[in-house]
Design a protein around this motif. Structure first.
Motif, PDB file in Angstrom:
ATOM      1  N   TYR A   1      40.990  32.886  53.039  1.00 56.86           N
ATOM      2  CA  TYR A   1      42.063  33.471  52.777  1.00 56.86           C
ATOM      3  C   TYR A   1      42.347  34.136  51.564  1.00 56.86           C
ATOM      4  CZ  TYR A   1      47.313  33.689  52.238  1.00 56.86           C
ATOM      5  OH  TYR A   1      48.432  34.223  52.312  1.00 56.86           O
ATOM      6  N   LEU A   2      41.890  33.279  50.469  1.00 51.48           N
ATOM      7  CA  LEU A   2      42.218  33.857  48.947  1.00 51.48           C
ATOM      8  C   LEU A   2      41.448  35.182  48.892  1.00 51.48           C
ATOM      9  CD1 LEU A   2      42.645  30.699  46.640  1.00 51.48           C
ATOM     10  CD2 LEU A   2      44.260  32.291  47.275  1.00 51.48           C
ATOM     11  N   LYS A   3      40.252  35.062  49.235  1.00 50.40           N
ATOM     12  CA  LYS A   3      39.486  36.510  49.058  1.00 50.40           C
ATOM     13  C   LYS A   3      40.321  37.761  49.503  1.00 50.40           C
ATOM     14  CE  LYS A   3      35.076  36.351  49.153  1.00 50.40           C
ATOM     15  NZ  LYS A   3      33.518  36.482  49.637  1.00 50.40           N
ATOM     16  N   GLU A   4      40.829  37.652  50.747  1.00 52.88           N
ATOM     17  CA  GLU A   4      41.529  38.729  51.368  1.00 52.88           C
ATOM     18  C   GLU A   4      42.845  38.990  50.762  1.00 52.88           C
ATOM     19  OE1 GLU A   4      41.467  38.584  55.858  1.00 52.88           O
ATOM     20  OE2 GLU A   4      39.705  37.268  55.624  1.00 52.88           O
ATOM     21  N   ALA A   5      43.497  37.819  50.344  1.00 55.18           N
ATOM     22  CA  ALA A   5      44.717  37.974  49.754  1.00 55.18           C
ATOM     23  C   ALA A   5      44.807  38.577  48.314  1.00 55.18           C
ATOM     24  CB  ALA A   5      45.405  36.528  49.396  1.00 55.18           C
ATOM     25  N   TYR A   6      43.752  38.254  47.601  1.00 57.41           N
ATOM     26  CA  TYR A   6      43.414  38.897  46.246  1.00 57.41           C
ATOM     27  C   TYR A   6      43.316  40.361  46.426  1.00 57.41           C
ATOM     28  CZ  TYR A   6      42.561  34.818  43.299  1.00 57.41           C
ATOM     29  OH  TYR A   6      43.012  33.553  42.259  1.00 57.41           O
ATOM     30  N   LYS A   7      42.412  40.761  47.647  1.00 63.10           N
ATOM     31  CA  LYS A   7      42.376  42.204  47.785  1.00 63.10           C
ATOM     32  C   LYS A   7      43.678  42.912  47.902  1.00 63.10           C
ATOM     33  CE  LYS A   7      39.330  45.251  50.720  1.00 63.10           C
ATOM     34  NZ  LYS A   7      40.471  45.899  51.242  1.00 63.10           N
ATOM     35  N   LEU A   8      44.509  42.351  48.774  1.00 64.28           N
ATOM     36  CA  LEU A   8      45.697  42.937  49.167  1.00 64.28           C
ATOM     37  C   LEU A   8      46.569  43.167  47.771  1.00 64.28           C
ATOM     38  CD1 LEU A   8      46.626  40.932  52.558  1.00 64.28           C
ATOM     39  CD2 LEU A   8      45.845  43.505  52.221  1.00 64.28           C
ATOM     40  N   VAL A   9      46.781  41.937  47.004  1.00 62.80           N
ATOM     41  CA  VAL A   9      47.507  41.979  45.842  1.00 62.80           C
ATOM     42  C   VAL A   9      47.044  43.123  44.720  1.00 62.80           C
ATOM     43  CG1 VAL A   9      47.940  40.409  43.697  1.00 62.80           C
ATOM     44  CG2 VAL A   9      48.112  39.447  45.914  1.00 62.80           C
ATOM     45  N   ARG A  10      45.922  43.285  44.582  1.00 61.05           N
ATOM     46  CA  ARG A  10      45.379  44.268  43.777  1.00 61.05           C
ATOM     47  C   ARG A  10      45.431  45.628  44.160  1.00 61.05           C
ATOM     48  NH1 ARG A  10      40.247  40.401  42.795  1.00 61.05           N
ATOM     49  NH2 ARG A  10      40.965  39.218  40.763  1.00 61.05           N
ATOM     50  N   GLU A  11      45.733  45.907  45.495  1.00 60.44           N
ATOM     51  CA  GLU A  11      46.087  46.933  46.148  1.00 60.44           C
ATOM     52  C   GLU A  11      47.513  47.543  45.957  1.00 60.44           C
ATOM     53  OE1 GLU A  11      45.238  46.775  50.260  1.00 60.44           O
ATOM     54  OE2 GLU A  11      43.039  46.883  49.962  1.00 60.44           O
ATOM     55  N   LYS A  12      48.456  46.379  45.676  1.00 60.70           N
ATOM     56  CA  LYS A  12      49.668  46.534  45.399  1.00 60.70           C
ATOM     57  C   LYS A  12      49.985  46.523  43.648  1.00 60.70           C
ATOM     58  CE  LYS A  12      51.416  46.340  49.479  1.00 60.70           C
ATOM     59  NZ  LYS A  12      52.013  47.498  50.113  1.00 60.70           N
ATOM     60  N   GLY A  13      48.970  46.703  43.043  1.00 56.93           N
ATOM     61  CA  GLY A  13      49.054  46.778  41.766  1.00 56.93           C
ATOM     62  C   GLY A  13      49.141  45.348  41.036  1.00 56.93           C
ATOM     63  N   GLY A  14      49.100  44.408  41.569  1.00 61.24           N
ATOM     64  CA  GLY A  14      49.332  42.947  41.134  1.00 61.24           C
ATOM     65  C   GLY A  14      48.104  42.350  40.432  1.00 61.24           C
ATOM     66  N   VAL A  15      48.113  41.315  39.516  1.00 56.41           N
ATOM     67  CA  VAL A  15      46.958  40.649  38.987  1.00 56.41           C
ATOM     68  C   VAL A  15      47.003  39.185  39.756  1.00 56.41           C
ATOM     69  CG1 VAL A  15      46.993  41.549  36.574  1.00 56.41           C
ATOM     70  CG2 VAL A  15      48.435  39.640  36.920  1.00 56.41           C
ATOM     71  N   CYS A  16      45.912  38.788  39.958  1.00 58.64           N
ATOM     72  CA  CYS A  16      45.619  37.392  40.706  1.00 58.64           C
ATOM     73  C   CYS A  16      45.436  36.169  39.869  1.00 58.64           C
ATOM     74  CB  CYS A  16      44.434  37.282  41.464  1.00 58.64           C
ATOM     75  SG  CYS A  16      44.733  38.866  42.791  1.00 58.64           S
ATOM     76  N   ILE A  17      46.371  35.353  39.762  1.00 55.31           N
ATOM     77  CA  ILE A  17      46.279  34.145  38.916  1.00 55.31           C
ATOM     78  C   ILE A  17      46.085  32.763  39.532  1.00 55.31           C
ATOM     79  CG2 ILE A  17      47.883  32.795  37.308  1.00 55.31           C
ATOM     80  CD1 ILE A  17      49.394  35.464  37.072  1.00 55.31           C
ATOM     81  N   ALA A  18      44.969  32.128  39.145  1.00 57.79           N
ATOM     82  CA  ALA A  18      44.533  30.948  39.703  1.00 57.79           C
ATOM     83  C   ALA A  18      45.201  29.954  38.823  1.00 57.79           C
ATOM     84  CB  ALA A  18      43.146  30.613  39.661  1.00 57.79           C
ATOM     85  N   ASP A  19      45.903  29.004  39.453  1.00 52.11           N
ATOM     86  CA  ASP A  19      46.706  27.862  38.495  1.00 52.11           C
ATOM     87  C   ASP A  19      45.827  26.517  38.861  1.00 52.11           C
ATOM     88  OD1 ASP A  19      47.923  25.496  38.018  1.00 52.11           O
ATOM     89  OD2 ASP A  19      49.768  26.286  38.512  1.00 52.11           O
ATOM     90  N   GLU A  20      44.777  26.245  37.688  1.00 52.10           N
ATOM     91  CA  GLU A  20      43.886  25.247  37.917  1.00 52.10           C
ATOM     92  C   GLU A  20      44.348  23.908  37.130  1.00 52.10           C
ATOM     93  OE1 GLU A  20      40.605  25.296  39.152  1.00 52.10           O
ATOM     94  OE2 GLU A  20      40.260  27.280  39.595  1.00 52.10           O
ATOM     95  N   VAL A  21      45.544  23.713  37.154  1.00 51.65           N
ATOM     96  CA  VAL A  21      46.044  22.706  36.317  1.00 51.65           C
ATOM     97  C   VAL A  21      45.592  21.575  36.961  1.00 51.65           C
ATOM     98  CG1 VAL A  21      48.161  21.356  35.874  1.00 51.65           C
ATOM     99  CG2 VAL A  21      48.302  23.605  35.523  1.00 51.65           C
TER     100      VAL A  21
END
Length: 453
Positions: A244-264
């Protein structure tokens, strides 16, 4: 001070929120801690399987970390970024070595809310866009800005907050509309059946479809960022389908967004298989935020990003009085060393996998245990009225079991949108014997509840 006097002060002089979040009908009066153990004011010992909300990473009052703190306290308590001091630079270089390129630039804060607040700002400055997407059920902090990222009504106030934040469906393969028996990266899968061929996940396709629908209906054509915990923490150790995250990151980047992992909650080896939770998803984010386990309980957080995104932060002036102070850096540096020296990541993997495997046996035994999930020592046990409906077990029932577990000497947490999930996130120094003790207590408490019911 007597317990009665403490409660009197707590009700009179502490903000009412302090009482509101107090665990248990009969609260625990904590006095001392050592490694995986806590003692109350009467000297009763508890096995701590919640680690101050997934915060104590290597053990309470760990001798090595305590020694590092004492040594730094004797040398220099406080200075700030207006001067150049060794602990900050030693730590930043060390922390950067744990990340793949190009995640090499670090800004230190005092908490996870602060780190996520800054990540929102950096994402917006870098992209020139404003909208940010997070999952329903997520928790990314309680500041006025991060309240918008957080998607759980209990943490929302009736004020204007988190402008530009949109929540999309959480790809929860147990509670969500789709899910099967091969979806997630966990030693234990859901009880749901599926007929997916090897390597093909229909649930993943459906949830990605929901994300695409969010893009089509709820945000502009260009966005600033997507925030995601590799495994939801407060949401109840919720895991997503493997790709899921791999495909989501691709879609987000296509929309000009950055991908942020919350590792708290997932960072610093807690998931066992990897040092960072995002590595288990085979992705490289553009930004990583962290706190909690970074300082083993000492207030600290961090934003790690690329040189390009970091450069956008310098468009104005941001100053943090305590972020990256000498004591915090000395403590955090010692935590990194201790994780390696004590082999805590391997302990997380071994003890965590054993715990989940044993908990899965209890799921077969009791109708009210709906799901067991997680990785390493980031574990969720979702409680239900019955397996067929998957309806959450009532808060009253959850509290009964919760209180019973505490009375038998074990501290765990609760989470999930409906407070229906027990959270097991101990210091990463627990042993197999501790795991067996917890299993006996948990089994007995569920048995007690079933008999009363």
């Amino acid at each position: 001070m007597s317990k009665e006097r403490m409660m009197e002060i707590r009700k009179k002089h502490c903000n009412p929120m302090t009482m509101k979040v107090t665990y248990y009908k009969k609260p625990v009066f904590i006095h001392q801690g050592y490694m995986q153990w806590l003692w109350d004011v009467d000297g009763k010992r508890y096995l701590d399987l919640f680690a101050g909300v997934a915060t104590v990473s290597v053990g309470h009052c760990h001798p090595k970390v305590t020694a590092a703190a004492v040594q730094q306290l004797k040398r220099l308590w406080h200075t700030t970024n207006i001067y150049v001091y060794p602990p900050l630079h030693e730590y930043c270089e060390k922390l950067a070595s744990y990340f793949p390129d190009p995640l090499k630039v670090i800004y230190l804060t005092n908490s996870g809310s602060e780190a996520n607040d800054l990540a929102m700002l950096m994402a917006r400055l870098h992209t020139g866009n404003f909208d940010i997407i997070t999952f329903r059920g997520s928790y990314h902090g309680g500041s006025p800005q991060t309240m918008g990222l957080t998607s759980n009504a209990a943490y929302k106030y009736p004020i204007a907050n988190g402008l530009g934040c949109t929540n999309t469906m959480c790809p929860d393969v147990f509670r969500g509309p789709w899910g099967g028996s091969h979806c997630r990266d966990s030693p234990v899968q859901t009880i749901r059946e599926c007929s997916c061929a090897q390597g093909h996940c229909m649930a993943n396709e459906q949830y990605i479809g929901q994300l695409k629908e969010t893009f089509a209906t709820s945000v502009p054509s260009r966005i600033a960022a997507f925030f995601g915990e590799p495994i939801q923490g407060v949401g109840g150790a919720v895991q997503y389908p493997k790709n899921y995250l791999k495909e989501a990151y691709k879609l987000v980047r296509e929309k000009g967004g950055v991908c942020i992992a919350d590792e708290v909650q997932t960072g610093f080896g807690r998931t066992g298989s990897h040092f960072w939770g995002f590595q288990g998803h085979d992705v490289i984010p553009d930004m990583v935020t962290m706190a909690k386990g970074i300082g083993n309980g000492f207030p600290m957080g961090a934003v790690v990003t690329t040189p390009e995104i970091a450069a956008s932060f310098a468009k104005g002036v941001h100053f943090n009085t305590f972020g990256g102070n000498p004591v915090a850096c000395a403590v955090a540096s010692s935590v990194l060393d201790t994780i390696t020296e004590d082999n805590t990541q391997q302990i997380s993997l071994d003890v965590g996998t054993y715990l989940m495997t044993e908990l899965a046996k209890l799921r077969e035994k009791y109708e009210i245990i709906g799901d067991v999930r997680g990785k390493g020592l980031q574990i969720g046990v979702e409680m239900v009225k019955d397996k067929a409906s998957r309806e959450p077990l009532s808060p009253e029932a959850m509290n009964e079991i919760f209180e019973d577990i505490k009375d038998m000497g074990v501290l765990i947490g609760k989470g999930g949108i409906y407070g229906q999930t027990f959270r097991i996130k101990p210091p990463m120094c627990i042993s197999m014997e501790d795991a067996d003790f917890f299993m006996a207590v948990f089994n007995k408490s569920i048995h007690n509840y079933m008999e009363r019911r």
